[in-house]
Design a protein around this motif. Structure first.
Motif, PDB file in Angstrom:
ATOM      1  N   HIS A   1      39.696  99.069   6.348  1.00  0.00           N
ATOM      2  CA  HIS A   1      38.917  99.589   5.216  1.00  0.00           C
ATOM      3  C   HIS A   1      39.357 100.997   4.814  1.00  0.00           C
ATOM      4  O   HIS A   1      38.885 101.552   3.831  1.00  0.00           O
ATOM      5  N   LEU A   2      40.271 101.544   5.607  1.00  0.00           N
ATOM      6  CA  LEU A   2      40.868 102.843   5.252  1.00  0.00           C
ATOM      7  C   LEU A   2      42.256 102.632   4.659  1.00  0.00           C
ATOM      8  O   LEU A   2      42.898 103.576   4.225  1.00  0.00           O
ATOM      9  N   THR A   3      42.732 101.391   4.710  1.00  0.00           N
ATOM     10  CA  THR A   3      44.109 101.119   4.263  1.00  0.00           C
ATOM     11  C   THR A   3      44.093 100.028   3.188  1.00  0.00           C
ATOM     12  O   THR A   3      43.829 100.317   2.034  1.00  0.00           O
ATOM     13  N   SER A   4      44.321  98.771   3.580  1.00  0.00           N
ATOM     14  CA  SER A   4      44.496  97.719   2.573  1.00  0.00           C
ATOM     15  C   SER A   4      43.199  97.349   1.839  1.00  0.00           C
ATOM     16  O   SER A   4      43.209  97.038   0.656  1.00  0.00           O
ATOM     17  N   GLU A   5      42.066  97.425   2.539  1.00  0.00           N
ATOM     18  CA  GLU A   5      40.783  96.974   1.947  1.00  0.00           C
ATOM     19  C   GLU A   5      40.042  98.182   1.369  1.00  0.00           C
ATOM     20  O   GLU A   5      38.991  98.559   1.870  1.00  0.00           O
ATOM     21  N   PHE A   6      40.614  98.776   0.332  1.00  0.00           N
ATOM     22  CA  PHE A   6      40.103 100.073  -0.119  1.00  0.00           C
ATOM     23  C   PHE A   6      39.178 100.002  -1.339  1.00  0.00           C
ATOM     24  O   PHE A   6      38.788 101.015  -1.899  1.00  0.00           O
ATOM     25  N   GLY A   7      38.797  98.790  -1.771  1.00  0.00           N
ATOM     26  CA  GLY A   7      38.043  98.637  -3.020  1.00  0.00           C
ATOM     27  C   GLY A   7      36.698  99.349  -3.017  1.00  0.00           C
ATOM     28  O   GLY A   7      36.158  99.705  -1.967  1.00  0.00           O
TER      29      GLY A   7
ATOM     30  N   HIS B   1      35.881  93.079  -9.398  1.00  0.00           N
ATOM     31  CA  HIS B   1      37.064  92.271  -9.078  1.00  0.00           C
ATOM     32  C   HIS B   1      37.121  91.967  -7.577  1.00  0.00           C
ATOM     33  O   HIS B   1      36.238  92.394  -6.813  1.00  0.00           O
ATOM     34  N   VAL B   2      38.197  91.267  -7.227  1.00  0.00           N
ATOM     35  CA  VAL B   2      38.276  90.735  -5.870  1.00  0.00           C
ATOM     36  C   VAL B   2      38.289  91.839  -4.802  1.00  0.00           C
ATOM     37  O   VAL B   2      37.679  91.695  -3.736  1.00  0.00           O
ATOM     38  N   ALA B   3      38.944  92.970  -5.099  1.00  0.00           N
ATOM     39  CA  ALA B   3      38.984  94.068  -4.109  1.00  0.00           C
ATOM     40  C   ALA B   3      37.578  94.652  -3.915  1.00  0.00           C
ATOM     41  O   ALA B   3      37.175  94.985  -2.786  1.00  0.00           O
ATOM     42  N   GLY B   4      36.854  94.755  -5.014  1.00  0.00           N
ATOM     43  CA  GLY B   4      35.483  95.264  -4.938  1.00  0.00           C
ATOM     44  C   GLY B   4      34.579  94.310  -4.181  1.00  0.00           C
ATOM     45  O   GLY B   4      33.755  94.723  -3.355  1.00  0.00           O
ATOM     46  N   GLU B   5      34.759  93.023  -4.482  1.00  0.00           N
ATOM     47  CA  GLU B   5      33.911  92.025  -3.797  1.00  0.00           C
ATOM     48  C   GLU B   5      34.148  92.038  -2.292  1.00  0.00           C
ATOM     49  O   GLU B   5      33.217  91.900  -1.500  1.00  0.00           O
ATOM     50  N   SER B   6      35.405  92.217  -1.917  1.00  0.00           N
ATOM     51  CA  SER B   6      35.736  92.237  -0.494  1.00  0.00           C
ATOM     52  C   SER B   6      35.088  93.459   0.181  1.00  0.00           C
ATOM     53  O   SER B   6      34.535  93.364   1.292  1.00  0.00           O
ATOM     54  N   ALA B   7      35.118  94.613  -0.505  1.00  0.00           N
ATOM     55  CA  ALA B   7      34.488  95.828   0.051  1.00  0.00           C
ATOM     56  C   ALA B   7      32.972  95.628   0.138  1.00  0.00           C
ATOM     57  O   ALA B   7      32.338  96.014   1.132  1.00  0.00           O
ATOM     58  N   ALA B   8      32.384  95.005  -0.889  1.00  0.00           N
ATOM     59  CA  ALA B   8      30.925  94.777  -0.887  1.00  0.00           C
ATOM     60  C   ALA B   8      30.549  93.853   0.265  1.00  0.00           C
ATOM     61  O   ALA B   8      29.520  94.039   0.925  1.00  0.00           O
ATOM     62  N   ARG B   9      31.424  92.863   0.519  1.00  0.00           N
ATOM     63  CA  ARG B   9      31.151  91.935   1.619  1.00  0.00           C
ATOM     64  C   ARG B   9      31.187  92.672   2.964  1.00  0.00           C
ATOM     65  O   ARG B   9      30.316  92.494   3.813  1.00  0.00           O
TER      66      ARG B   9
END
Ligand code: PLP
Length: 403
Positions: free
Chosen positions: A23-29, A35-43
């Motif tokens: 969450h400090l590197t690839s999953e930075f949304g 969008h998908v990056a944001g949804e992944s961060a929200a999850r």
């Protein structure tokens, strides 16, 4: 170096950092992005909330992530007090005829030994909003009497806040008993559990609290994350205004990596709690015995048994706490005098003076705090260094208790 200042901040834990890394590197949304990056961060954020809620025995919606313990305390105290003020105003207007209104100021009940994050929030409410603040006294061990807490509650009391365990002397307060008294009186109860987080049961149902603050960096996360539990997720006057994150109760783009780290640290602490407490208590007692044996006249501060497992605090009358600290640092032991926040201040600790110690003795305080990673040889070496440091800075006079 032997690090005995975990109550100021604990070393970050590898498992926590590993959980945070994506969450400090690839999953930075941004969790608010659609969008998908944001949804992944929200999850990830919601999974962290679920994990934290499972440790606290509450619903995920009752957790508000904050920047740390200070913000969680501010949000609890100011948010609940100002929301309670609205409620009290409404009741006054609706339920009592005009000629029968007491006109008494709304009251906040707390203790003389709280962290400044609570005490300064209370003082702000007194100065700017006209609240009356009642600070409960403590006995010579730093303990609050639940009977006195119950007696302090009045129809005007909108909040009671009593810390779970003290940061300077490690005394564990009877928060369950005080929470029960508050509940019976219909007064919301908040506890600052920042120092208790790594050691004590955090089940909010068992404790019976309405609000509870935690800080990540005392549990092995990097600094900058904390949380507030709030029973029933009631409407709350926010401290941070903005984009309405955390259901409008704490605006600001969420620290997703921090929340993930906080959840990992809480889950680890819960899984390890019993073993950690057993190990640390045994070594704490070993340190206390060695210091009291090696330094005649040393005074153990705090409660004999109701104290945090990783906490031993002393006064060395006739010395200066700061001078002892410097000597200890030269000998390779890092610790602090009372609380880290008060370090460098000439004022004696308000906690120790509230416990009845005179100013001079309070100025000789030294606090040793550690995690469950402490080893027996560290404790033995630290105790030897304490004996040498006190001898190096001067003799000991008997401690004087204030009349
Ligand atoms: N409350 C207590 C009891 C503490 O010991 C501390 C920090 O030492 C805080 C609150 C503040 O926490 P933070 O450093 O996360 O702001």
């Amino acid at each position: 170096m032997i690090y005995l200042d975990a109550a100021a901040t604990a070393p970050p834990r590898r498992e926590v950092l590993e959980a945070m890394w994506p969450h400090l590197t690839s999953e930075f949304g941004n969790p608010s992005s659609s969008h998908v990056a944001g949804e992944s961060a929200a999850r990830a954020l919601e999974e962290a909330r679920e994990t934290a809620a499972a440790v606290l025995g509450c619903r995920p919606g009752e957790i508000i992530f904050t920047s740390g313990g200070t913000e969680a305390d501010n949000l609890a105290v100011k948010g609940l007090a100002l929301t309670g003020l609205d409620r009290q105003d409404r009741l006054e207007r609706l339920e009592r005829p005009a000629h029968d209104r007491s006109g008494a100021a709304p009251q906040l009940v707390s203790t003389a030994v709280e962290h400044p994050a609570v005490l300064e929030s209370l003082d702000y409410l007194r100065r700017r909003h006209g609240f009356r603040v009642m600070l409960l006294p403590v006995d010579e061990t730093g303990m609050v009497d639940p009977e006195e807490a119950a007696a302090a509650l009045t129809p005007e009391t909108v909040l009671c806040s009593v810390m779970y365990a003290n940061n300077e002397v490690g005394t564990i307060q009877p928060v369950g008993e005080i929470a029960a008294r508050c509940r019976a009186a219909g007064v919301p109860f908040h506890t600052d559990a920042v120092q208790a987080g790594g050691w004590l049961d955090l089940d909010v149902g068992t404790l019976g609290v309405d609000a509870l603050s935690l800080s990540g960096h005392k549990l092995g996360t990097p600094k900058g994350i904390g949380l507030l539990y709030l029973r029933g997720a009631p409407p709350l006057e926010p401290v941070m205004h903005g984009g309405g994150q955390e259901r409008g109760r704490r605006s600001g783009t969420e620290n997703v990596a921090g929340a993930v780290g906080m959840a990992a640290a809480l889950a680890l602490a819960a899984a390890e709690r019993d073993d950690a407490a057993r190990h640390a208590s045994a070594l704490r007692n070993r340190l206390i015995d060695a210091v009291l044996r090696g330094v005649p006249g040393a005074l153990l501060t705090g409660h004999g048994t109701e104290r945090l497992p990783g906490q031993a605090s002393f006064c060395f009358p006739g010395t200066s706490g700061e001078a002892v600290l410097l000597e200890l640092e030269r000998g390779g032991v890092l610790c602090s005098s009372g609380s880290a926040c008060a370090a460098g201040s000439d004022e004696p600790s308000a906690v120790l003076t509230a416990m009845g110690l005179d100013r001079e003795t309070a100025q000789t305080a030294v606090r040793f705090t550690f995690t469950a990673a402490i080893r027996e040889d560290d404790v033995d070496r630290a105790a030897q260094e304490v004996v040498a440091a006190v001898a190096a800075v001067g003799g000991l006079a008997p401690a004087r208790l204030r009349a």
